[in-house]
Design a protein around this motif. Structure first.
Motif, short mmCIF file in Angstrom:
data_model
loop_
_atom_site.label_atom_id
_atom_site.label_comp_id
_atom_site.label_asym_id
_atom_site.label_seq_id
_atom_site.Cartn_x
_atom_site.Cartn_y
_atom_site.Cartn_z
N LEU A 45 0.75 -1.19 -0.05
CA LEU A 45 0.04 0.00 0.13
C LEU A 45 0.73 1.33 0.10
CD1 LEU A 45 -2.69 -0.87 2.64
CD2 LEU A 45 -3.00 -0.97 0.05
N LEU A 46 0.53 2.30 -0.62
CA LEU A 46 1.07 3.63 -0.72
C LEU A 46 0.33 4.67 -0.49
CD1 LEU A 46 2.42 3.01 -4.50
CD2 LEU A 46 3.50 2.16 -2.32
N ARG A 47 0.60 5.59 0.19
CA ARG A 47 0.19 6.85 1.08
C ARG A 47 0.34 8.04 -0.20
NH1 ARG A 47 0.38 11.23 4.71
NH2 ARG A 47 2.58 10.54 5.16
N HIS A 48 -0.66 8.22 -1.13
CA HIS A 48 -0.41 9.07 -2.44
C HIS A 48 -0.51 10.41 -1.94
CE1 HIS A 48 -0.61 5.54 -5.34
NE2 HIS A 48 -1.19 5.06 -4.38
N LEU A 59 -3.53 1.20 -3.47
CA LEU A 59 -2.57 0.38 -4.21
C LEU A 59 -1.74 1.30 -5.11
CD1 LEU A 59 -5.31 -2.15 -4.91
CD2 LEU A 59 -3.34 -2.45 -3.33
N PRO A 60 -0.82 0.51 -5.61
CA PRO A 60 0.13 1.38 -6.59
C PRO A 60 -0.86 1.50 -8.01
CG PRO A 60 1.33 -0.60 -5.85
CD PRO A 60 -0.09 -0.63 -5.24
N GLU A 80 8.16 2.84 -10.87
CA GLU A 80 8.17 4.42 -10.82
C GLU A 80 7.81 4.93 -9.39
OE1 GLU A 80 7.28 5.56 -15.49
OE2 GLU A 80 5.86 6.25 -13.95
N GLU A 81 7.10 4.20 -8.60
CA GLU A 81 6.65 4.88 -7.53
C GLU A 81 7.32 4.12 -6.44
OE1 GLU A 81 1.73 5.65 -8.74
OE2 GLU A 81 2.19 3.88 -7.64
N LEU A 124 4.07 9.47 -0.54
CA LEU A 124 4.59 10.03 0.87
C LEU A 124 4.95 8.73 1.74
CD1 LEU A 124 1.52 12.36 1.65
CD2 LEU A 124 3.89 12.89 1.15
N ASP A 125 4.52 7.75 1.52
CA ASP A 125 4.95 6.60 2.38
C ASP A 125 4.44 5.09 1.58
OD1 ASP A 125 5.65 5.02 4.78
OD2 ASP A 125 4.04 5.60 5.91
#
Length: 154
Positions: A45-48, A59-60, A80-81, A124-125
């Motif tokens: 999981l990503l913090r966008h 999700l990405p 990339e992310e 961000l995370d």
């Protein structure tokens, strides 16, 4: 009149037919999402950065580029992310999104890439989460993708 139009259409060459179809049809953006899991079954999981604060975790995800397959787009977006490499698996979702947007999601497996390197312009995370321990402010559509991919695996 219909027969004349049909004869005219059939007299055109393939490339002219394709060009006319391209000009007359709606154009769509394709949003791609990866439900990425590690060997233990945890979900990436990503913090966008650009998402609303109350639902920044997800999700990405990103957009497919011209000439890319959807699978290539998922792998590129994850790379990339996060700097991570993934093996893209099966399609887990295909649907219409906002206006002229198609939403495509694939299951993917972490395949390496070393240490996670976040693209701090967008992300961000990041963290690996057990499916039963997802953050409260996870985008609901992504929560459903995770749940449906788990049900599909079982």
């Amino acid at each position: 009149m219909k027969k004349l139009i049909a004869r005219l259409w059939l007299s055109l060459r393939g490339s002219v037919q394709w060009r006319l179809l391209y000009l007359s049809q709606a154009k769509f953006m394709v949003g791609v999402t990866g439900v990425v899991r590690d060997p233990d079954g945890n979900v990436l999981l990503l913090r966008h950065r650009f998402w609303p604060r109350e639902r920044q975790w997800g999700l990405p995800t990103g957009g497919a580029k011209r000439g890319e397959t959807f699978e290539q787009a998922v792998a590129r977006e994850v790379r990339e992310e996060t700097g991570l490499e993934v093996r893209v698996g099966e399609l887990v979702h295909l649907g219409s999104g906002f206006q002229l947007r198609i939403e495509v999601a694939y299951a993917a497996e972490y395949a390496g890439g070393g240490r996670m390197r976040l693209n701090d312009m967008e992300i961000l995370d990041a963290r690996w989460c057990a499916p039963g321990d997802l953050p409260q402010n996870l985008l609901q559509a992504h929560r459903r993708l995770i749940e449906s991919s788990l049900a599909h695996d079982g």
